[in-house]
Design an enzyme around this catalytic site. Sequence first.
Site, PDB file in Angstrom:
ATOM      1  N   GLY A   1       0.827  -1.192   0.000  1.00 17.65           N
ATOM      2  CA  GLY A   1       0.000   0.000   0.000  1.00 17.65           C
ATOM      3  C   GLY A   1       0.863   1.242   0.000  1.00 17.65           C
ATOM      4  O   GLY A   1       1.952   1.283  -0.582  1.00 17.65           O
ATOM      5  N   ILE A   2       0.371   2.263   0.664  1.00 18.15           N
ATOM      6  CA  ILE A   2       1.125   3.499   0.817  1.00 18.15           C
ATOM      7  C   ILE A   2       1.143   3.850   2.292  1.00 18.15           C
ATOM      8  O   ILE A   2       0.263   3.459   3.054  1.00 18.15           O
ATOM      9  CB  ILE A   2       0.517   4.652  -0.013  1.00 18.15           C
ATOM     10  CG1 ILE A   2      -0.964   4.843   0.332  1.00 18.15           C
ATOM     11  CG2 ILE A   2       0.691   4.389  -1.492  1.00 18.15           C
ATOM     12  CD1 ILE A   2      -1.590   6.008  -0.387  1.00 18.15           C
TER      13      ILE A   2
ATOM     14  N   GLU B   1      -2.648  -3.045  -6.049  1.00 17.91           N
ATOM     15  CA  GLU B   1      -3.760  -2.146  -6.329  1.00 17.91           C
ATOM     16  C   GLU B   1      -3.286  -0.703  -6.356  1.00 17.91           C
ATOM     17  O   GLU B   1      -3.795   0.122  -7.100  1.00 17.91           O
ATOM     18  CB  GLU B   1      -4.879  -2.318  -5.293  1.00 17.91           C
ATOM     19  CG  GLU B   1      -4.572  -1.779  -3.919  1.00 17.91           C
ATOM     20  CD  GLU B   1      -5.694  -2.053  -2.942  1.00 17.91           C
ATOM     21  OE1 GLU B   1      -6.086  -1.119  -2.245  1.00 17.91           O
ATOM     22  OE2 GLU B   1      -6.175  -3.193  -2.879  1.00 17.91           O
TER      23      GLU B   1
ATOM     24  N   GLY C   1      -8.509  -3.646  -0.432  1.00 14.30           N
ATOM     25  CA  GLY C   1      -8.007  -4.805  -1.158  1.00 14.30           C
ATOM     26  C   GLY C   1      -7.238  -5.782  -0.306  1.00 14.30           C
ATOM     27  O   GLY C   1      -6.607  -6.706  -0.844  1.00 14.30           O
TER      28      GLY C   1
END
Length: 631
Positions: free
Chosen positions: A211-212, A234, A332
């Site tokens: 992710g971030i 994603e 996600g």
Amino acid sequence: MSKHHLPPKLTEWKHHLKSGDRIFIGSNAACPHALTEDLVKHANDFRDLELVHILILGPHPWTEPKYARSFKVNSLFLGPGTRNSVASGVADYTPCFLSEIPSLFTDGILPIDVALIQVSPPDQYGYCSLGPSVDIVSAGWKSARQVIAQINPSVPRTLGQSFIHVSQIHACIEADRPMTILQPPELDDVALRIGQYVAQLIQDGATLQMGIGRIPDAVLRALGDHKNLGIHTEMFSDGVIELFRSGVINNTQKTLHPGKIIASFCMGSQKLYDFVHENPHIEFHPTEYVNNPTVIARNDNMVAINSAIEVDLTGQVVSDSVGQRFYSGIGGQVDFIRGAARSRDGRPIIALPSTAKNGTISKIVPFLTEGSGVVTSRGDVHYVVTEHGIATLRGKSIRERALELIRVAHPAFRDRLLAQVRTHHWVPDYQITQPSRVEELGDPQQVKVRLKGNVYCMRPLHAADERIYQEFFYSLDDETVMQRYRYHPDGMSRQKACEVVNVDQTRDLALCIVRCKGPHHVILAVGRYYWIEQENSGEATFVVQEGSRAKGMASVLLNKMIEIARKRRLNRLVCVVRVDNKPMRKFLEKYKFETYAGSEPMELRMVLPLNPAPVPAVQPVMPAESPQAPA
């Protein structure tokens, strides 16, 4: 911009929507803020418009209470702009896997009347790019009755399934707005240590989903020495850029879309948006494809890295709520955790700091906070990583899981967790010692060791090793058992194994070398010493599995034991060796152990003075049996 290819200008909102309509708003960094600002200005013209979206960067004026008669928000993923609205009851939160959100639109469960999107100017063929957010925007506009676009020259032109033709846009405005920036977070020591541990689980040639935020960025920073990594995720942010430019990320070993970074959206700095602009090495696809667990699993060696709000001692993961307050969304996480689990050699990972609120709250908990919802089930979790290490859960019993997770909890909470878990009989009464770290090892506590072309891990023994220590013991032949114990034990019960692996590592020392195959560890060698307080010395023992000898494992263990014993200012290390154990005697003599008569006729006492005896500069290799007579 070619005026020939522009769709009609937006003149009156009433020409395109009516009260009661459901409006989709573009996602993340691609929210069409100029469009939404204009819609809000005309709020009084409409009643009960339902605004549907996931996370959006930037302002959310439609959530302000003064627009309550005109707009009702239905958020599929919460952020700072919607969290309070949902908590106060003026907005809704609809949980859904990100891979399945598009089907809510296309199957008519949440039919979309009007989609508001942001796109790049059209190319010479009349195609606009959705820019940094294809995600659910693709399904949003395709299923909408009307599409209204903000055409923005600042939108990067991304490739993949990211295009919409101007003929499919019913109205537009032109607005040159800078892309919404998400600055990279500052990385603290906790995040960096988590990144180091997660990096140990990533093999060369792996394909990554991340992710971030702090933890994903810390993981990426720890991957500088890796090779041939790929990306199927994603979302991604700035941390990918330097690894791509250095060649660490080259996507060459991906088994799906080799040579390409595959994503559905990105958020970050202007540097990131410049990086993705017309970059032929990056493709953006809808989440119904990118997040499909079956598609994800087609990537061999898939590593999914996700975070959590809390994890209970059975492995249940909460990631969308803090108690009864919804915080984010399902997103996600489950898509990629399950996709990685189905991948050949895949590794689904949950990574999180061990504490919250300045260390006052443990994020490893005996039971979930009331009101919290499980996003990822205990059956899906393979690894949980904190700044205190890696807990491997796949194939572990509830009791073993509890011990693994207590080990990676913050030390300040381990006694409490052990006491609480015992009330449920997950841990037997003889389990009394909480895990302790070997401070002298530093971070990470688990280090890779390359011996004779093979890679192993050296780490402390810990409480959750009870069963694999049993397996180690029963893998030894009678001669090895006799040399180690100096008698023939009648077995290694779970209780006895528990006593062996429960080590106060601040007092005694117990290290092992393991072979890791996914979440399964096999102990190959153990080196330890017991502190003798009266003499301030350590009584050292070694045992190496027969098939793992002559590889240098004992040398690695002894070097580290000597180093730690010196740091702890011990006077000496002492080994009691059988007279007929000639290989061990010869091995210890290389380290300048002095030989003395033992307390038993068949034993020798071999002593290494630690001050100021030097450690050999070159690690010796386990010698072959020598005919040399005992001293």
